[in-house]
Design an enzyme around this catalytic site. Structure first.
Site, PDB file in Angstrom:
ATOM      1  N   HIS A  65      58.032  22.152  50.555  1.00  0.00           N
ATOM      2  CA  HIS A  65      59.242  22.907  49.900  1.00  0.00           C
ATOM      3  C   HIS A  65      59.497  23.478  51.264  1.00  0.00           C
ATOM      4  O   HIS A  65      59.241  23.928  52.347  1.00  0.00           O
ATOM      5  CB  HIS A  65      59.442  23.353  48.703  1.00  0.00           C
ATOM      6  CG  HIS A  65      58.843  24.433  48.364  1.00  0.00           C
ATOM      7  ND1 HIS A  65      58.281  25.771  49.644  1.00  0.00           N
ATOM      8  CD2 HIS A  65      57.566  24.822  48.205  1.00  0.00           C
ATOM      9  CE1 HIS A  65      57.809  26.296  49.330  1.00  0.00           C
ATOM     10  NE2 HIS A  65      57.246  26.258  48.092  1.00  0.00           N
TER      11      HIS A  65
ATOM     12  N   HIS B 201      57.674  26.507  52.931  1.00  0.00           N
ATOM     13  CA  HIS B 201      56.622  25.688  54.176  1.00  0.00           C
ATOM     14  C   HIS B 201      56.641  25.231  55.442  1.00  0.00           C
ATOM     15  O   HIS B 201      56.918  25.637  56.349  1.00  0.00           O
ATOM     16  CB  HIS B 201      56.003  23.956  53.872  1.00  0.00           C
ATOM     17  CG  HIS B 201      55.387  24.521  52.548  1.00  0.00           C
ATOM     18  ND1 HIS B 201      55.928  23.734  50.676  1.00  0.00           N
ATOM     19  CD2 HIS B 201      54.307  25.735  51.867  1.00  0.00           C
ATOM     20  CE1 HIS B 201      54.754  24.436  50.122  1.00  0.00           C
ATOM     21  NE2 HIS B 201      53.905  25.361  49.903  1.00  0.00           N
TER      22      HIS B 201
ATOM     23  N   CYS C 168      44.687  33.805  37.070  1.00  0.00           N
ATOM     24  CA  CYS C 168      45.729  32.727  37.684  1.00  0.00           C
ATOM     25  C   CYS C 168      45.511  31.315  37.900  1.00  0.00           C
ATOM     26  O   CYS C 168      45.062  31.552  38.900  1.00  0.00           O
ATOM     27  CB  CYS C 168      46.867  33.403  37.240  1.00  0.00           C
ATOM     28  SG  CYS C 168      48.066  32.339  38.185  1.00  0.00           S
TER      29      CYS C 168
ATOM     30  N   CYS D 279      48.134  31.129  40.840  1.00  0.00           N
ATOM     31  CA  CYS D 279      47.817  32.164  42.355  1.00  0.00           C
ATOM     32  C   CYS D 279      46.061  32.013  42.531  1.00  0.00           C
ATOM     33  O   CYS D 279      45.882  32.441  43.315  1.00  0.00           O
ATOM     34  CB  CYS D 279      48.123  33.350  41.958  1.00  0.00           C
ATOM     35  SG  CYS D 279      49.493  34.443  41.241  1.00  0.00           S
TER      36      CYS D 279
ATOM     37  N   CYS E  89      50.081  36.951  34.437  1.00  0.00           N
ATOM     38  CA  CYS E  89      50.497  37.165  35.624  1.00  0.00           C
ATOM     39  C   CYS E  89      51.481  38.020  36.444  1.00  0.00           C
ATOM     40  O   CYS E  89      52.659  37.243  36.270  1.00  0.00           O
ATOM     41  CB  CYS E  89      50.387  35.588  36.588  1.00  0.00           C
ATOM     42  SG  CYS E  89      51.309  35.765  37.903  1.00  0.00           S
TER      43      CYS E  89
ATOM     44  N   HIS F 136      53.357  32.947  37.287  1.00  0.00           N
ATOM     45  CA  HIS F 136      53.104  31.365  36.793  1.00  0.00           C
ATOM     46  C   HIS F 136      52.960  31.520  34.739  1.00  0.00           C
ATOM     47  O   HIS F 136      52.544  32.603  34.483  1.00  0.00           O
ATOM     48  CB  HIS F 136      51.828  31.541  37.230  1.00  0.00           C
ATOM     49  CG  HIS F 136      52.273  31.199  39.014  1.00  0.00           C
ATOM     50  ND1 HIS F 136      51.293  31.720  39.331  1.00  0.00           N
ATOM     51  CD2 HIS F 136      52.293  30.477  39.424  1.00  0.00           C
ATOM     52  CE1 HIS F 136      51.811  31.329  40.922  1.00  0.00           C
ATOM     53  NE2 HIS F 136      52.184  29.842  40.819  1.00  0.00           N
TER      54      HIS F 136
ATOM     55  N   LYS G 274      64.070  31.197  42.376  1.00  0.00           N
ATOM     56  CA  LYS G 274      62.115  30.578  42.895  1.00  0.00           C
ATOM     57  C   LYS G 274      62.240  29.489  42.978  1.00  0.00           C
ATOM     58  O   LYS G 274      62.971  28.699  42.144  1.00  0.00           O
ATOM     59  CB  LYS G 274      60.859  32.035  42.053  1.00  0.00           C
ATOM     60  CG  LYS G 274      60.399  31.640  42.417  1.00  0.00           C
ATOM     61  CD  LYS G 274      59.138  32.643  41.793  1.00  0.00           C
ATOM     62  CE  LYS G 274      57.252  32.139  42.186  1.00  0.00           C
ATOM     63  NZ  LYS G 274      56.876  33.083  41.653  1.00  0.00           N
TER      64      LYS G 274
ATOM     65  N   LYS H 184      58.956  23.570  41.826  1.00  0.00           N
ATOM     66  CA  LYS H 184      58.957  22.004  41.039  1.00  0.00           C
ATOM     67  C   LYS H 184      59.688  21.986  40.051  1.00  0.00           C
ATOM     68  O   LYS H 184      60.311  20.982  39.535  1.00  0.00           O
ATOM     69  CB  LYS H 184      57.497  21.365  41.097  1.00  0.00           C
ATOM     70  CG  LYS H 184      57.709  20.108  41.359  1.00  0.00           C
ATOM     71  CD  LYS H 184      56.286  19.498  42.316  1.00  0.00           C
ATOM     72  CE  LYS H 184      55.359  18.886  40.600  1.00  0.00           C
ATOM     73  NZ  LYS H 184      54.247  18.567  41.344  1.00  0.00           N
TER      74      LYS H 184
END
Ligand code: MET
Length: 473
Positions: A15, A18, A122, A125, A134, A138, A288, A291
């Site tokens: 994404h 990155h 988690c 993470c 978390c 998450h 945030k 996906k």
């Protein structure tokens, strides 16, 4: 300088976040290479995580297939984003990685012990928390884990780490992040679990040497990539002899890089990294990146739609050194139109057009400014990990030159005046092409082509206007 990015999990395609880290690392690498310094720029993927296994299970494909496919998408960013990395390591397929991880394991053997452990894991993470939920948000329920694990005596390195960071031998930028790390260490370091049962890991990962019922914790495995990818003489060259070893990381993974990793190396008796540069996060359309929310802003697709210069420029020019930045396609297009089409493109176009109209395309033999102070300003900004300030230092040439056109009105001057002012302007455009290269290699090459030679090529627009190209859906 040895420059690394983190190696992302490959549970999904890349994404825009990155792309941010990769482009930042690329600018640093290009900048240092131009200064004549040897550079190794390394990136790669973190293949051995449980997160990847669960993603493959959810898709109903073999782990190997999912990991290969997504890792290829990361490596495939090289061409669309104009990345100049020298090495790409995949932890599940690099020929030297597994042996290297095992070597570090053995070298730290005096700090390893087995004990029973209970905690909440988690998978999002890839770490334990004493209690839920978390903190990173998450959604998947934390796994209650109760098993025998290998532990690393992190607690033993508390003082050494404090001294390292306080004394600046490990520099962490920006300073607020350094203070955050110091506060974390000062609060006391507990030993960490660094293995899990092979069954819980679904048999995916690197087995613990001499204890095949356990696989090595994915972070231990992943952090090692910074040295395992350095094969043969490269280890001595880039990890022992090199004076500057910089890790670029996102704010969510500082603890792993600034605490666990140096402690592992101290324990193994190996040299340490010298710099950790921390960037904040991107949100996309105010949320945030995720996906499931469908707002990942696929970097390759954005380059298809808007071109590499627009994408790189937004990442470098609009993302602040501190604080999250929100991406929208409108912002990207607006920034590109304002700076690239109107600012840079218009300048070069005006200059080339005037050289053709008034001087028959011939570049006058007039002295021009070298903008000799620009590389120094860029360098200072990049040493502070401030890409925005570095980009702005180059942009002063565009602004100053556009002002110069408005002030000197070359079209109203006599021949001698035109030669002088257009000579100055062609020089400025040439300087721009040079100084812009680390940031926008493609645009820089186009500017260079437009203003090189004694007789300039016919003017052609360098950037198309983007604002109407696409709308964020
Ligand atoms: N895979 C980790 C992540 O994506 C980074 C590992 S860097 C050694 O957060």
């Amino acid at each position: 300088m040895y420059i690394t990015t983190t190696i992302p999990y490959v549970n999904a395609r890349p994404h825009l976040g990155h792309a941010l880290e990769l482009v930042q690392a690329d600018v640093l690498a290009r900048h240092h290479r131009r200064r004549g310094e040897p550079v190794r720029f390394q990136t790669g993927t973190d293949d051995n995580s449980l997160k990847n296994v669960l993603a493959a299970e959810a898709e109903g494909v073999p782990v190997r297939e999912l990991v290969d496919r997504n890792a290829a998408a990361f490596e495939g960013l090289r061409q669309p984003l104009d990345l100049s990395f020298d090495a790409f390591i995949r932890t599940s397929s690099h020929p030297a990685h597994r042996a290297g991880v095992e070597r570090i394991w053995r070298a730290t053997g005096h700090d390893l012990y087995r004990r029973h452990y209970e905690g909440l894991y988690c998978v999002g993470c890839e770490q334990f928390y004493p209690e839920g939920p978390c903190p990173d948000g998450h959604q998947a329920p934390l796994q209650r884990v109760s098993e025998e694990n290998w532990f690393f005596r992190l607690s033993r390195y508390q003082d050494a780490l404090l001294e390292l960071i306080r004394g600046g031998r490990l520099r962490i930028e920006p300073a607020a992040r350094r203070n955050e790390v110091l506060a974390f260490i000062e609060a006391g370091l507990a030993d960490i679990s660094i293995s899990r049962s092979a069954a819980r890991a679904r048999g995916w990962g690197i087995p613990v040497p001499g204890d095949p019922g356990q696989v090595i914790y994915v972070w231990w495995d992943a952090l090692a990539n910074y040295v395992t990818a350095l094969e043969g003489d490269d280890y001595d060259r880039w990890w022992v002899a090199e004076r500057r070893k910089a890790h670029l990381v996102g704010k969510g993974v500082i603890r792993f890089h600034a605490v666990y990793w140096p402690a592992m190396l101290l324990s193994a008796g190996a040299p340490l990294p010298t710099e950790i540069y921390v960037h904040d996060y991107l949100t996309v359309d105010g949320r945030k990146i995720s996906k499931s929310a469908g707002n990942t802003a696929d970097p390759a697709e954005l380059v298809d739609a808007y071109g590499v210069d627009a994408v790189r420029w937004w990442l470098l020019r609009d993302v602040p050194r501190v604080g999250d930045a929100d991406f929208t396609e409108e912002r990207l297009a607006r920034r590109a139109d304002e700076d690239l089409a109107n600012g840079l493109g218009n300048l070069v176009n005006r200059v080339v057009t005037m050289v053709h109209r008034f001087l028959d395309g011939h570049v006058p033999d007039a002295p021009g400014e070298e903008f000799a102070e620009v590389p120094g300003k860029v360098h200072e900004a990049l040493e502070d990990f401030d890409f925005r300030r570095a980009a702005a230092a180059v942009w002063e040439i565009v602004e100053e030159s556009n002002r110069y056109v408005e002030q000197t009105w070359p079209w109203q001057q006599d021949r001698a005046g035109q030669e002088a002012s257009l000579g100055t302007l062609v020089h400025a455009c040439r300087a721009l092409a040079v100084h812009l290269e680390p940031f926008l290699p493609t645009a820089a090459a186009r500017v260079a082509a437009a203003v090189s030679g004694e007789r300039l090529p016919r003017p052609e627009p360098l950037f198309r206007r983007l604002a109407a190209t696409r709308t964020t859906g």
